[in-house]
Design a protein around this motif. Sequence first.
Motif, PDB file in Angstrom:
ATOM      1  N   VAL A 216      31.747  25.868  37.206  1.00 25.33           N
ATOM      2  CA  VAL A 216      32.739  26.508  36.311  1.00 25.33           C
ATOM      3  C   VAL A 216      32.952  27.813  36.446  1.00 25.33           C
ATOM      4  N   PHE A 217      32.139  28.706  37.246  1.00 20.98           N
ATOM      5  CA  PHE A 217      32.179  30.039  37.454  1.00 20.98           C
ATOM      6  C   PHE A 217      33.496  30.052  38.546  1.00 20.98           C
ATOM      7  N   LEU A 218      33.236  29.025  39.753  1.00 21.99           N
ATOM      8  CA  LEU A 218      34.458  29.344  40.469  1.00 21.99           C
ATOM      9  C   LEU A 218      35.774  28.981  39.934  1.00 21.99           C
ATOM     10  N   SER A 219      35.958  28.215  39.103  1.00 24.90           N
ATOM     11  CA  SER A 219      37.395  27.781  38.594  1.00 24.90           C
ATOM     12  C   SER A 219      37.660  28.909  37.538  1.00 24.90           C
ATOM     13  N   GLY A 220      36.809  29.295  36.673  1.00 22.42           N
ATOM     14  CA  GLY A 220      37.060  30.878  35.992  1.00 22.42           C
ATOM     15  C   GLY A 220      37.431  31.719  36.917  1.00 22.42           C
ATOM     16  N   GLY A 221      36.705  32.166  37.940  1.00 23.83           N
ATOM     17  CA  GLY A 221      36.995  33.125  39.027  1.00 23.83           C
ATOM     18  C   GLY A 221      38.279  33.207  39.558  1.00 23.83           C
ATOM     19  N   VAL A 222      38.950  32.091  39.515  1.00 26.61           N
ATOM     20  CA  VAL A 222      40.343  31.970  39.913  1.00 26.61           C
ATOM     21  C   VAL A 222      41.205  32.513  39.027  1.00 26.61           C
ATOM     22  N   ALA A 223      40.913  32.261  37.426  1.00 29.17           N
ATOM     23  CA  ALA A 223      41.832  32.963  36.642  1.00 29.17           C
ATOM     24  C   ALA A 223      41.676  34.421  36.653  1.00 29.17           C
ATOM     25  N   MET A 224      40.662  34.778  36.765  1.00 29.86           N
ATOM     26  CA  MET A 224      40.301  36.362  36.968  1.00 29.86           C
ATOM     27  C   MET A 224      40.785  37.226  38.058  1.00 29.86           C
ATOM     28  N   THR A 225      40.727  36.290  39.003  1.00 34.33           N
ATOM     29  CA  THR A 225      41.219  36.833  40.572  1.00 34.33           C
ATOM     30  C   THR A 225      42.641  37.178  40.349  1.00 34.33           C
ATOM     31  N   VAL A 226      43.638  36.196  39.840  1.00 36.83           N
ATOM     32  CA  VAL A 226      44.949  36.002  39.680  1.00 36.83           C
ATOM     33  C   VAL A 226      45.296  37.222  38.933  1.00 36.83           C
ATOM     34  N   TYR A 227      44.687  37.422  37.809  1.00 36.42           N
ATOM     35  CA  TYR A 227      45.058  38.518  36.613  1.00 36.42           C
ATOM     36  C   TYR A 227      44.752  39.789  37.356  1.00 36.42           C
ATOM     37  N   PHE A 228      43.729  39.974  37.901  1.00 37.13           N
ATOM     38  CA  PHE A 228      43.482  41.151  38.636  1.00 37.13           C
ATOM     39  C   PHE A 228      44.175  41.694  39.757  1.00 37.13           C
ATOM     40  N   LEU A 229      44.476  40.852  40.593  1.00 40.98           N
ATOM     41  CA  LEU A 229      45.546  40.987  41.679  1.00 40.98           C
ATOM     42  C   LEU A 229      46.831  41.440  41.109  1.00 40.98           C
ATOM     43  N   ILE A 230      47.281  41.139  39.964  1.00 44.45           N
ATOM     44  CA  ILE A 230      48.498  41.404  39.552  1.00 44.45           C
ATOM     45  C   ILE A 230      48.168  43.047  38.924  1.00 44.45           C
ATOM     46  N   GLN A 231      47.133  42.990  37.964  1.00 44.30           N
ATOM     47  CA  GLN A 231      46.965  44.315  37.513  1.00 44.30           C
ATOM     48  C   GLN A 231      46.747  45.327  38.421  1.00 44.30           C
ATOM     49  N   LEU A 232      45.834  45.070  39.556  1.00 40.04           N
ATOM     50  CA  LEU A 232      45.766  46.254  40.488  1.00 40.04           C
ATOM     51  C   LEU A 232      47.060  46.933  41.129  1.00 40.04           C
ATOM     52  N   SER A 233      47.749  45.701  41.537  1.00 37.31           N
ATOM     53  CA  SER A 233      48.880  46.030  42.165  1.00 37.31           C
ATOM     54  C   SER A 233      50.018  46.782  40.979  1.00 37.31           C
ATOM     55  N   LYS A 234      50.309  46.126  39.631  1.00 39.07           N
ATOM     56  CA  LYS A 234      51.039  46.891  38.714  1.00 39.07           C
ATOM     57  C   LYS A 234      50.603  48.425  38.558  1.00 39.07           C
ATOM     58  N   LYS A 235      49.464  48.667  38.488  1.00 39.36           N
ATOM     59  CA  LYS A 235      49.092  49.962  38.169  1.00 39.36           C
ATOM     60  C   LYS A 235      48.556  50.804  39.358  1.00 39.36           C
ATOM     61  N   LYS A 236      48.872  50.279  40.567  1.00 34.91           N
ATOM     62  CA  LYS A 236      48.612  50.945  41.732  1.00 34.91           C
ATOM     63  C   LYS A 236      47.248  51.509  42.035  1.00 34.91           C
ATOM     64  N   ALA A 237      46.350  50.567  41.610  1.00 32.44           N
ATOM     65  CA  ALA A 237      44.776  51.096  41.505  1.00 32.44           C
ATOM     66  C   ALA A 237      43.986  50.504  42.685  1.00 32.44           C
ATOM     67  N   TRP A 238      44.651  50.074  43.609  1.00 32.74           N
ATOM     68  CA  TRP A 238      44.072  49.594  45.012  1.00 32.74           C
ATOM     69  C   TRP A 238      43.301  51.053  45.604  1.00 32.74           C
ATOM     70  N   GLY A 239      44.176  51.964  45.585  1.00 26.57           N
ATOM     71  CA  GLY A 239      43.612  53.138  46.584  1.00 26.57           C
ATOM     72  C   GLY A 239      42.392  53.746  45.877  1.00 26.57           C
ATOM     73  N   LYS A 240      42.101  53.198  44.554  1.00 27.06           N
ATOM     74  CA  LYS A 240      40.808  53.903  44.017  1.00 27.06           C
ATOM     75  C   LYS A 240      39.607  53.201  44.225  1.00 27.06           C
ATOM     76  N   PHE A 241      39.642  51.985  45.081  1.00 26.05           N
ATOM     77  CA  PHE A 241      38.497  51.463  45.974  1.00 26.05           C
ATOM     78  C   PHE A 241      38.110  52.580  47.079  1.00 26.05           C
TER      79      PHE A 241
END
Length: 389
Positions: free
Chosen positions: A245-270
Motif C-alpha cells: 500500500v505504501f509503495l504504491s501510494g508513494g509512486v503517486a506522491m513521487t510523480v506529483y512532487f517531481l512535477i511540483q518541485l520542477s514547476k516551482k523551481k524548488a530543488w535548490g531549496k534542499f
Amino acid sequence: MFIGILAALIAGTMLGLYALPGKFTSDFEEENKWSLFFILTMFAVPLIATFGLMKGVGAIYSEIDSSILITMIVSSFLWGVGVMMWGKAIDHIGMSLGFSLFIGTVILVGSVLPLGIAISKGQPLPSTPTLIAILIGIAIVLMGVLSNGKAGLKREADEMALKAGEAKAGEARAGEGSAGEGSAGDSETAKPKSYAIGILIAVTGGLLATGFNVAFTYGAGPLADAVKANGNPGWMTAMAVMLPVFLSGGVAMTVYFLIQLSKKKAWGKFKTPAFGKNFVLIFIMAVFHYAASAMYAFAADSLGANGPVVVYAIFNTTCLVVAVVSGILTGEWTKASPQAKRWLYTGLTCMVVGVLVLAYGQTLDQPTAVETTVETAANSFMNLHQVGA
C-alpha cells in the motif's frame, strides 16, 4: 490489557502529532517538506520496518494471488493521492482543522464502506440495533465535520477582518500617499490561502484515502494466513498490508512532487544549512506516521476479541484530541474569534462522541471467541482511517 490500551493511546498520540515537527522546518517550501516526508514514510521507513521485523517477506507475497495484489496497488495509488492532499490541507488550514476534517471524512466513509462491500458479496447486513447505532454514529460524526468546516470559514473571516483593520491603521499612520503604495504592495505579496479550498482538499483527500480500506479489505485475509504461516504474530498482518500500500501510494506522491518541485523551481531549496535539522524533523514525522498504524494493530491484537473495537475508539479519539490541542498550542487559532473556537470545539466533541457510538455499535454484533481475531482486526483497522497511518 493495560499494555494494549497504552499502545492504543501511544498510536493515537503519534498520529495526532506526526505533522507537528514540520512546523519547525526552515528554508523549505511546502514541496520540499512534503516530498522528503513522503519519500521517507512511503519507502524508507516501511521497507526498513518490514524487512527488519518480519520473517519470510518474500515467501509471504509470493503466496498471494496476483489479482489481489493488483487490486491493492490500484486502490493504494488513489490512497496515496488522498494522503498527499491531506498534507496540502494541513498547510492551508492548519493541524486542528486539517486533521479533524480529513479523519472525520475517512471515519464517515470507512464506516459505510464495509456495509457496501458486505452487500456486494451477498453477506448479511448487521443486526437492526447495530445498524441503527452505526447510522447514529455516522450522523454525529457528519455534524462534527460540518461544524469544523464552519469553524475554518469563520476563522478565515476573522483573520481577514483583522488584516483589514491593521491595513487601515497603517494607512492612517503613513498618510495618503505612502498608504496607497503600501496597500498595493501588500495585495501583491500577501496571498492568503483560501480556507474554503483547504477544506475541499481535506474532504476530497479523505474520500480518496479510503482506497486504503479497499486494499486492506482484499488483502488482509490472504496476507494474514501467509504472515502466520511464516512464523510471525498476527498483528504483523497490518505491516504486510502496509508495504504494498505504501509503495504504491508513494509512486503517486513521487510523480506529483517531481512535477511540483520542477514547476516551482524548488530543488535548490534542499541546499540549505538547515537541511540536517529539517531531515531529522521530517524523519520523526515519517516514523510517527508509519508507526501509528503498526502500534494500532499491535494494540488490537493484544486485547483479544474485543480489542479492535476498544482500540478503534481510543485511537481515533486520542488522535483527534491531540491534533486539535497541538494546533491550538502552536498558535493556529490565536487570531480566531470565540465563535470560531466554539465551532471547533463543537465539531471535535461531535466527532469524539460519534466515534464512541460507532465503536459501541460494533460491540453489538461482536463475533464469538472462536472466530479469528485477524478478521475482526481487519474490519476495525479499515475504519481506522486509512492513512497509513
